[in-house]
Design a protein around this motif. Sequence first.
Motif, mmCIF file in Angstrom:
data_model
loop_
_atom_site.group_PDB
_atom_site.id
_atom_site.type_symbol
_atom_site.label_atom_id
_atom_site.label_comp_id
_atom_site.label_asym_id
_atom_site.label_seq_id
_atom_site.Cartn_x
_atom_site.Cartn_y
_atom_site.Cartn_z
ATOM 1 N N GLU A 343 0.832 -1.207 0.000
ATOM 2 C CA GLU A 343 0.000 0.000 0.000
ATOM 3 C C GLU A 343 0.865 1.254 0.000
ATOM 4 N N ARG A 344 1.985 1.201 0.736
ATOM 5 C CA ARG A 344 2.910 2.348 0.724
ATOM 6 C C ARG A 344 3.468 2.572 -0.684
ATOM 7 N N ARG A 347 1.032 4.364 -2.953
ATOM 8 C CA ARG A 347 0.861 5.804 -2.707
ATOM 9 C C ARG A 347 2.011 6.632 -3.277
ATOM 10 N N TYR A 348 3.097 5.969 -3.634
ATOM 11 C CA TYR A 348 4.273 6.668 -4.144
ATOM 12 C C TYR A 348 4.052 7.043 -5.611
ATOM 13 N N GLU A 375 6.570 -2.395 5.923
ATOM 14 C CA GLU A 375 6.300 -1.020 5.483
ATOM 15 C C GLU A 375 7.407 -0.049 5.902
ATOM 16 N N ASP A 379 9.295 2.360 3.369
ATOM 17 C CA ASP A 379 9.214 3.800 3.597
ATOM 18 C C ASP A 379 10.606 4.417 3.686
#
Length: 492
Positions: A343-344, A347-348, A375, A379
């Motif tokens: 999910e991270r 979003r990028y 994550e 990140d």
Amino acid sequence: MGGNILIADDDAAIRTVLSQALSRAGYEVRTTGTAATLWRWVQAGDGDLVITDVVMPDDNAFELLPRMKKLRPELPIIVMSAQNTFMTAIKASERGAYDYLPKPFDLRELVAIVGRAMNEPKIRDKLAAPADLEGMPLVGRSPAMQEIYRALARLMQTDLTVMITGESGTGKELVARALHDYGKRKKGPFVAINMAAIPRDLIESELFGHEKGAFTGANQRSAGRFEQAEGGSLFLDEIGDMPMEAQTRLLRVLQQGEYTTVGGRTPIKTNVRIIAATNKDLRALIQHGLFREDLFFRLNVVPLRLPPLRERGEDIPDLVQHFFAVAASEGLPLKHIEAAALERMKRYRWPGNIRELENLVRRLAALYPQEVISEPLVDTELSADSSPLLPGFVQQHISEERGGREGDDRGTSLASAVERHLSDLFKAHAEGLPPPGLYHRVLRELEYPLISAVLAATRGNQIKAAELLGLNRNTLRKKVRDLDIRLMRSPQ
């Protein structure tokens, strides 16, 4: 409109929806949930068009398709599938399908396709020998990629010139290779040339070859890329960087099907398929007098736009899994990734597109001992992309060093961070040895931020950057290309 349509799908709801939509459009419709019944209808000469799912409870449509086409070559067959991959589209095309639709599909689009199929000439010679289908050259199930798959499936058995556009890192050469490897010229050579990577005064020689004595240093005859690609496909990457003189010669080849070598006089006939690609706006270049309009229209016969990764975020899980598998096949530990980490990634923004994602996955596989990628690790790496100096794993270890060894300058040095990380990596690997190819992988990860930082400081001035780095300018240009470093333009 009229006409009888046969529908085969084991999902009763889909049969009902299709039957209602096509009945409203004026067709007579018969439906079945088995391949056996469909085959019996086709043998009896029933139906003017077939719509069938791939996976049926008693057979596979890809096994049935060749039999139907052999018995009734004029029968248009539309294939539906929830297995929305590039290879599904290719298999459908190779086995003679009129079209392929991924599930879920747009009813209006399907009705429109049925209308075209019923009104086109019935004889369609689209059968081809099955290709080697091992491996999957393109990955993704998003609607944007489904359009690409369908377009490629239609283009495979043609020699039409294709213009692939898209941002850097979207996979333009991969698509060009797929067009060749699964097309009618697959037994011929695939030759690629990147216009941005060759000195402008050498491009004509690279493309068309040269004769002995044609210019200083031409000590013998040299074959050009057109000659090397004879009978196959020639991929002209970054076509927007081609100088005007070479554009004029290329236009002559496209118009007359022949060329002359540099320093030569005898025209040479050529038989190659041209696939061009660019990440630039060629229409804007035309307006500024930097690209020939007539050449643009010769190359842009079939335009194919590749979407950036930010427009196909739903493909990221498949891409990550694919790249982890590739890394494992090269000797790196097989990794798994948490849902939150995916999910991270979604979003990028991915300014470097698929190439940036591949580099990230390889970095995670090579430089982190954890079996499951979390994550926070993702990140760390993605946040590091906003810093031009250090890759994420180095920043992570520097942060740890600072927390545990305040006041010790050695603890925050790059060498110390890398040394500590490599020590952990060796311990995690079999027998305490490093994974294969580690030197080049680590070197690549350190070169990228170093060269990016210097180029940013010089505002893209490669001559100045090469001087500061102590590199030959051609060496720097090659590293910029290989590392896919996005350049900042120098002020005019």
